[in-house]
Enzyme design. Structure first.
Site, short mmCIF file in Angstrom:
data_model
loop_
_atom_site.label_atom_id
_atom_site.label_comp_id
_atom_site.label_asym_id
_atom_site.label_seq_id
_atom_site.Cartn_x
_atom_site.Cartn_y
_atom_site.Cartn_z
N ARG A 109 -1.86 1.87 -1.36
CA ARG A 109 -2.56 2.27 -2.58
C ARG A 109 -3.22 3.64 -2.42
NH1 ARG A 109 -5.98 -3.17 -2.29
NH2 ARG A 109 -4.10 -3.78 -1.17
N LYS A 155 -2.12 -4.29 12.68
CA LYS A 155 -1.44 -5.54 12.35
C LYS A 155 -1.16 -6.32 13.63
CE LYS A 155 1.13 -4.08 8.21
NZ LYS A 155 0.49 -5.01 7.26
N ASP A 159 4.44 1.04 9.06
CA ASP A 159 3.07 0.60 8.80
C ASP A 159 2.57 -0.30 9.94
OD1 ASP A 159 0.65 -0.12 7.79
OD2 ASP A 159 1.44 -1.38 6.16
N LYS A 174 6.66 3.99 -2.89
CA LYS A 174 5.93 4.08 -1.63
C LYS A 174 6.91 4.35 -0.48
CE LYS A 174 3.17 1.12 1.53
NZ LYS A 174 2.54 -0.21 1.71
N1 BES Z 1 2.97 -2.88 3.73
C1 BES Z 1 1.96 -3.84 3.68
C2 BES Z 1 2.28 -5.03 2.77
C3 BES Z 1 3.30 -6.03 3.27
C4 BES Z 1 2.92 -7.02 4.16
C5 BES Z 1 4.58 -6.01 2.80
C6 BES Z 1 3.85 -7.95 4.59
C7 BES Z 1 5.49 -6.95 3.22
C8 BES Z 1 5.13 -7.92 4.11
C9 BES Z 1 0.67 -3.21 3.16
O1 BES Z 1 0.46 -1.91 3.52
C10 BES Z 1 -0.45 -4.01 3.73
O2 BES Z 1 -0.62 -3.99 4.90
N2 BES Z 1 -1.19 -4.69 2.86
C11 BES Z 1 -2.26 -5.53 3.29
C12 BES Z 1 -3.37 -5.38 2.29
C13 BES Z 1 -4.65 -6.04 2.71
C14 BES Z 1 -5.23 -5.33 3.90
C15 BES Z 1 -5.60 -6.04 1.56
C16 BES Z 1 -1.75 -6.96 3.35
O3 BES Z 1 -1.00 -7.37 2.48
O4 BES Z 1 -2.10 -7.65 4.31
ZN ZN Z 2 2.09 -0.78 3.95
MN MN Z 3 -0.55 -1.76 5.38
#
Ligand code: BES
Ligand code: ZN
Ligand code: MN
Length: 495
Positions: free
Chosen positions: A352, A278, A271, A266
């Protein structure tokens, strides 16, 4: 940093600083027997005072020695007087090299590869020393006015008996190759999102390809991906002004007809979450969301450097995830390259969306195995913390091989179940799949989502959200899981 092997006997050695192990019972390691007598006497005197009790992770520097080519001796605690575990061996080395930061010492001779380690042969021990020195020495100074390094040692010599020189040489060359790969991964991770964009990652891949004959690079632009029908991947980059790239690294080191190992990483260079924005606190760390991609680059660099007799394909879907005017919206339905439709219930589950189209794209390489790594879920941090990466997959043999490689490389994994029952959580009223599975088992449902796009090959998924970087005061990329993947590749090549 220069690394070398040292076969000179210690009584004839010239060194700024010699590293010697000491056990809890005040016994020195066997290598110390060949030290000049005057040096041994000083060490005995110091040990008799009880200044170092030999506990693992302790060190003691003897800063002056009489009539000897050896200027200083650094004693390294090794714990109980018996073979060390691999973990304790690494712990001792970490303490040794951390203690040498900010010193006047320029050249070091390390005898610790002579110590007995459970399941650690000469090659492994030599390699570990290099990886730990490299890890200690790494410092990100690209944007600091003061570029002075804390670690000023210029040369490390590692002792080896002539009888084991071949093994030591192998350890040295593998260690430096892996260290260089790790450094590339760390550097790309630490670079800020305004520099390390998808375009920048593609340029770095092209630069890497120019360094090795057997490595060629191909970059797909958004128009190419449009043609391929990558509706999921492209929906993510629509929310950003940086164009997405799909980078292919093709390393042909094996038989022409050998099926390749495909590594997918990835490459989300920042992000923000998209419309499902976020929270602000700690959002800077989302520059690390490309560490899976950086791992692919670092691993291919190491593989090319080691000239591994394997065919390896690296794939990096690179994009930003931002809330621009054309961004994904909750409720949007996407058509992926596979034809499966996806309802976007949270635009922050973007990884994903990049990976599913890349998995479909991987089919065309007729892969032997496909391994993807991604900073995919915060839930992985909740479940496993920052110790192992999460592992999920559809093939036990592949998963077990990865688990074993992780143990040897000290870059561990923990497998989570990918059971049918969890698929329920991904049901959508409006499309084939929802892109999130609710608040329970977030790491597993993310992998369940990916599994729909990995039905045609042996596949494993590594969730590296907790392991790719450190947070807090010591914030920085770790280079994981490059050690694990390079070990897996070494096992595949020679195991
Ligand atoms: N890149 C993030 C995952 C992440 C979060 C990695 C914190 C390291 C630390 C990913 O793209 C994401 O935002 N995932 C969400 C998924 C959720 C919306 C189902 C998450 O983990 O909050
Ligand atoms: Zn992400
Ligand atoms: Mn994300």
């Amino acid at each position: 940093m220069e690394y070398a092997l040292e076969t000179t006997s210690l009584d004839a050695l010239q060194a700024d600083c010699l590293i010697i192990g000491v056990y809890q019972d005040q016994q020195l390691t066997d290598s110390a027997a060949s030290l000049p007598e005057s040096t041994r006497n000083v060490i005995s005197k110091v040990l008799a005072r009880g200044d170092n009790k030999g506990a693992i992770g302790t060190t003691l520097l003897i800063n002056a020695l009489p009539d000897s080519g050896i200027e200083r001796v650094l004693l390294a605690g090794l714990g109980e007087h018996k073979a060390l575990t691999g973990k304790n061996f690494r712990k001792a080395l970490q303490a040794v090299f951390a203690s040498l930061k900010k010193s006047q010492i320029k050249t070091v001779t390390c005898t610790l590869a002579d110590v007995d380690v459970i399941n650690g042969d000469r090659q492994w021990k030599t390699r570990q020393i290099i990886e730990i020195v490299n890890d200690t020495a790494y410092q990100f100074t690209a944007y600091k006015s003061n570029k002075d390094l804390d670690f000023t040692i210029e040369k490390i010599s590692i002792t080896a008996p002539t009888s084991e020189l071949t093994q030591a040489q192998l350890g040295l060359s593998q260690g430096t190759a892996i260290a260089d790969g790790i450094n590339l991964t760390k550097l790309l991770g630490d670079l800020p999102g305004n520099i390390c964009t998808p375009t920048y990652l593609a340029e770095q891949a092209i630069e890497l390809g120019s360094q090795y004959d057997k490595l060629s690079i191909n970059v797909l632009e958004e128009a190419d991906m449009e043609q391929l029908g990558m509706g999921a991947l492209l929906s993510v980059s629509r929310g950003s002004r940086q164009p997405a790239k799909l980078i292919t690294l093709d390393y042909q080191g094996g038989d022409k007809n050998a099926k390749p190992i495909v590594l997918i990483g990835k490459g989300l260079t920042f992000d923000a979450g998209g419309i499902s924005l976020k929270p602000g606190l700690g959002m800077d760390e989302m520059k690390y969301d490309m560490c899976g991609g950086a791992t692919v680059l670092g691993t291919l660099k190491a593989a090319a450097e080691m000239k591994l007799p394997l065919n390896i394909i690296g794939l990096i879907p690179a994009s930003e995830n931002l809330p621009d005017g054309d961004a994904n919206k909750p409720g949007d339905v996407l058509i992926s390259m596979s034809g499966k439709t996806i309802e976007v219930l949270n635009t922050d589950a973007e990884g994903r969306l990049l990976l599913c189209d890349t998995l479909t794209y991987a089919e065309r390489f007729n892969p032997d195995v496909v391994i993807d790594m991604a900073t995919l879920t915060g839930a992985c941090l909740v479940a496993l913390g920052r110790v192992p990466s999460g592992l999920l997959g559809n093939n036990d043999e592949l998963c077990n091989a990865l688990l074993a490689a992780g143990e040897v490389a000290n870059d561990s994994l923990w497998r989570l179940p990918l059971w049918e029952e969890y698929q329920e959580q991904l049901k959508s009223n409006f499309a084939d799949l929802a892109n999130i599975g609710g608040k329970d088992a977030g790491t597993i449902t993310a992998a369940c989502f990916l599994s729909h796009f990995a039905e045609k090959f042996n596949w494993a998924h590594l969730d590296i959200a907790g392991t790719a970087w450190r947070t807090g005061q010591n914030k920085g990329a770790t280079g994981r899981p490059v050690p694990l993947l390079t070990q897996y590749l070494l096992n595949r090549a020679y195991g």
